[in-house]
Design an enzyme around this catalytic site. Sequence first.
Site, PDB file in Angstrom:
ATOM      1  N   TYR A 154       0.844  -1.194   0.000  1.00 31.48           N
ATOM      2  CA  TYR A 154       0.000   0.000   0.000  1.00 31.48           C
ATOM      3  C   TYR A 154       0.881   1.247   0.000  1.00 31.48           C
ATOM      4  O   TYR A 154       0.640   2.201  -0.750  1.00 31.48           O
ATOM      5  CB  TYR A 154      -0.895  -0.042   1.235  1.00 31.48           C
ATOM      6  CG  TYR A 154      -1.760   1.166   1.480  1.00 31.48           C
ATOM      7  CD1 TYR A 154      -2.989   1.319   0.828  1.00 31.48           C
ATOM      8  CD2 TYR A 154      -1.392   2.140   2.403  1.00 31.48           C
ATOM      9  CE1 TYR A 154      -3.801   2.411   1.075  1.00 31.48           C
ATOM     10  CE2 TYR A 154      -2.192   3.236   2.658  1.00 31.48           C
ATOM     11  CZ  TYR A 154      -3.399   3.359   1.992  1.00 31.48           C
ATOM     12  OH  TYR A 154      -4.203   4.450   2.249  1.00 31.48           O
ATOM     13  N   LYS A 158       1.038   4.173  -2.812  1.00 33.07           N
ATOM     14  CA  LYS A 158       0.703   5.551  -2.463  1.00 33.07           C
ATOM     15  C   LYS A 158       1.877   6.493  -2.734  1.00 33.07           C
ATOM     16  O   LYS A 158       1.674   7.661  -3.098  1.00 33.07           O
ATOM     17  CB  LYS A 158       0.266   5.631  -1.003  1.00 33.07           C
ATOM     18  CG  LYS A 158      -1.084   4.978  -0.721  1.00 33.07           C
ATOM     19  CD  LYS A 158      -2.221   5.699  -1.416  1.00 33.07           C
ATOM     20  CE  LYS A 158      -3.578   5.199  -0.990  1.00 33.07           C
ATOM     21  NZ  LYS A 158      -4.702   5.933  -1.606  1.00 33.07           N
TER      22      LYS A 158
END
Length: 267
Positions: A154, A158
């Site tokens: 993640y 990001k």
Amino acid sequence: MSRHANTVAVVTGAGHGIGRAIAQRLASEGAAIAVAEINEHWGGETVERLRSAGATAHFVRTDITEFGSIQDGFAEAAAALGPITLLVNNAAFTDAGNLAGISLEAWHKEIDVNLNGTYHCIRAILPGMRERGGGAIVNISSVNALRYFGNPSYSAAKAGIINLTQSVASEFGRDGIRCNAICPGSVRTDNITWTIRQQKDPRVFQKLARWYPLGRVGEPEDIAKAVAFLGSDEAAYITGAVLPVDGGLTAGMNVMIDEFILESRND
């Protein structure tokens, strides 16, 4: 006149949590909202709430991992509401794994949803914005892109969103297109990850709060307010910016200050 009276906004992942709050905030300021969501029940519920509040809203089912789905959904949104002037890339997914244990499938899914999905939406929206001479894009990244707080896949996705934001801002500024990123800290939402954590520890948000200089975790409305600003003409000279909306988390380590530095001064 409301700040977003002339805005037609697409908000991805607007079926709940931060996405729903963004849609509601923009609508309250006059925007027409296309709720782009893979879950038809959640998306329909958001549209009902918006319409009940007097807003103009339309649901489009989209799967951001499929470029064709995005093209079709955005075309439907434009046909229903008018040319899209603001894209908010909010849809996201995390499995909260770690490098030692994460599977290849889980890694690829997080990159595909969070980074590739954001790229698909931008790729689909750019031709129309360029043709009309402008538009605004706000990407929801994360403090995980700025520091390591776990969730490696993640976090990597990001972080990629930040560079993608800067790429779009640099290449398409001459076309009148602005692109900025927001990096939220911990936000109190009803998503599955937080639900599981709260089931394990009902005080999880209170424990997290001690890490934040402002003494609390974020609320979805905190992020929505920042989106409404960056997507408006008030931010007309802001592009390529990365705005932490994190209660000061990335400014300094409160727990270290409280438990080590200040204690040592009192010794």
